[in-house]
Design a protein around this motif. Structure first.
Motif, PDB file in Angstrom:
ATOM      1  N   VAL A 199      44.386  80.336  44.216  1.00 56.75           N
ATOM      2  CA  VAL A 199      43.277  80.406  43.257  1.00 56.75           C
ATOM      3  C   VAL A 199      42.973  81.882  43.038  1.00 56.75           C
ATOM      4  CG1 VAL A 199      40.870  79.818  42.807  1.00 56.75           C
ATOM      5  CG2 VAL A 199      42.325  78.216  44.063  1.00 56.75           C
TER       6      VAL A 199
ATOM      7  N   GLN B  46      28.475  68.919  47.737  1.00 62.29           N
ATOM      8  CA  GLN B  46      29.182  68.498  46.536  1.00 62.29           C
ATOM      9  C   GLN B  46      30.230  69.548  46.211  1.00 62.29           C
ATOM     10  OE1 GLN B  46      25.913  68.201  43.797  1.00 62.29           O
ATOM     11  NE2 GLN B  46      25.767  66.002  44.127  1.00 62.29           N
ATOM     12  N   PRO B  47      31.498  69.170  46.180  1.00 64.07           N
ATOM     13  CA  PRO B  47      32.537  70.164  45.911  1.00 64.07           C
ATOM     14  C   PRO B  47      32.548  70.602  44.448  1.00 64.07           C
ATOM     15  CG  PRO B  47      33.498  67.985  46.103  1.00 64.07           C
ATOM     16  CD  PRO B  47      32.042  67.837  46.426  1.00 64.07           C
ATOM     17  N   LEU B  48      32.912  71.823  44.250  1.00 58.60           N
ATOM     18  CA  LEU B  48      33.163  72.367  42.917  1.00 58.60           C
ATOM     19  C   LEU B  48      34.621  72.812  42.936  1.00 58.60           C
ATOM     20  CD1 LEU B  48      32.356  73.428  40.118  1.00 58.60           C
ATOM     21  CD2 LEU B  48      31.675  75.551  41.240  1.00 58.60           C
ATOM     22  N   TYR B  49      35.464  72.035  42.303  1.00 59.75           N
ATOM     23  CA  TYR B  49      36.896  72.318  42.315  1.00 59.75           C
ATOM     24  C   TYR B  49      37.241  73.349  41.255  1.00 59.75           C
ATOM     25  CZ  TYR B  49      37.275  68.145  45.184  1.00 59.75           C
ATOM     26  OH  TYR B  49      37.142  67.232  46.187  1.00 59.75           O
ATOM     27  N   VAL B  50      38.109  74.270  41.604  1.00 60.45           N
ATOM     28  CA  VAL B  50      38.628  75.252  40.655  1.00 60.45           C
ATOM     29  C   VAL B  50      40.152  75.166  40.683  1.00 60.45           C
ATOM     30  CG1 VAL B  50      36.651  76.810  40.758  1.00 60.45           C
ATOM     31  CG2 VAL B  50      38.511  77.086  42.384  1.00 60.45           C
ATOM     32  N   GLU B  51      40.760  75.566  39.598  1.00 60.63           N
ATOM     33  CA  GLU B  51      42.210  75.429  39.449  1.00 60.63           C
ATOM     34  C   GLU B  51      42.961  76.615  40.035  1.00 60.63           C
ATOM     35  OE1 GLU B  51      44.138  72.946  38.114  1.00 60.63           O
ATOM     36  OE2 GLU B  51      42.298  71.763  38.042  1.00 60.63           O
TER      37      GLU B  51
ATOM     38  N   THR C 149      49.694  78.925  51.388  1.00 56.95           N
ATOM     39  CA  THR C 149      50.041  77.612  50.856  1.00 56.95           C
ATOM     40  C   THR C 149      51.383  77.161  51.401  1.00 56.95           C
ATOM     41  OG1 THR C 149      51.213  78.453  48.922  1.00 56.95           O
ATOM     42  CG2 THR C 149      48.813  78.149  48.714  1.00 56.95           C
TER      43      THR C 149
ATOM     44  N   THR D  58      38.928  83.432  38.932  1.00 57.94           N
ATOM     45  CA  THR D  58      38.476  82.046  38.789  1.00 57.94           C
ATOM     46  C   THR D  58      37.261  81.782  39.670  1.00 57.94           C
ATOM     47  OG1 THR D  58      40.750  81.371  38.327  1.00 57.94           O
ATOM     48  CG2 THR D  58      39.218  79.634  38.980  1.00 57.94           C
TER      49      THR D  58
END
Length: 116
Positions: free
Chosen positions: A24, A6-11, A54, A28
């Protein structure tokens, strides 16, 4: 999905003046890991996937980043997406920011249990 992850997305941090996002921040990631630890769910964090370079050219200090994360979660697996970073091999400056260069020394430090 197939293995039940299950992914845990961070900004990523916004660069509004350029209408894009940066990388990121470590703070964070650290907050997310410490929140999981406080909830007793740190064992659920198994892999960290980051885009090392990126599309816009933001590059991590991979060794420092891995050492900081491993200080919180010593068995973390890293997946560094370097698809936009193939040119790193041709520049000494960029080569040191590739995930392949710090992998061996970081592994050796972790195996000895000596924090850097």
């Amino acid at each position: 999905m197939l293995c039940g992850g299950q992914p845990l997305y961070v900004e990523a941090y916004p660069l509004t003046e350029y209408s894009m996002y940066g990388a990121v921040r470590y703070a964070t990631i650290k907050k997310a890991l410490l929140d999981l630890k406080a909830e007793g769910r740190l064992d659920r964090a198994r892999m960290l996937l980051l885009t090392n370079c990126t599309f816009d050219g933001h590059v991590y200090n991979v060794q420092r980043f891995m050492e900081e994360v491993l200080a919180i979660k010593p068995d973390m697996v890293f997946l560094w997406d370097e698809a936009w970073y193939a040119y790193n091999r041709f520049s000494p400056f960029h080569r040191m920011r590739s995930a392949m260069v710090p992998a061996k020394p970081t592994r050796e430090v972790c195996q000895r249990g000596i924090p850097r």
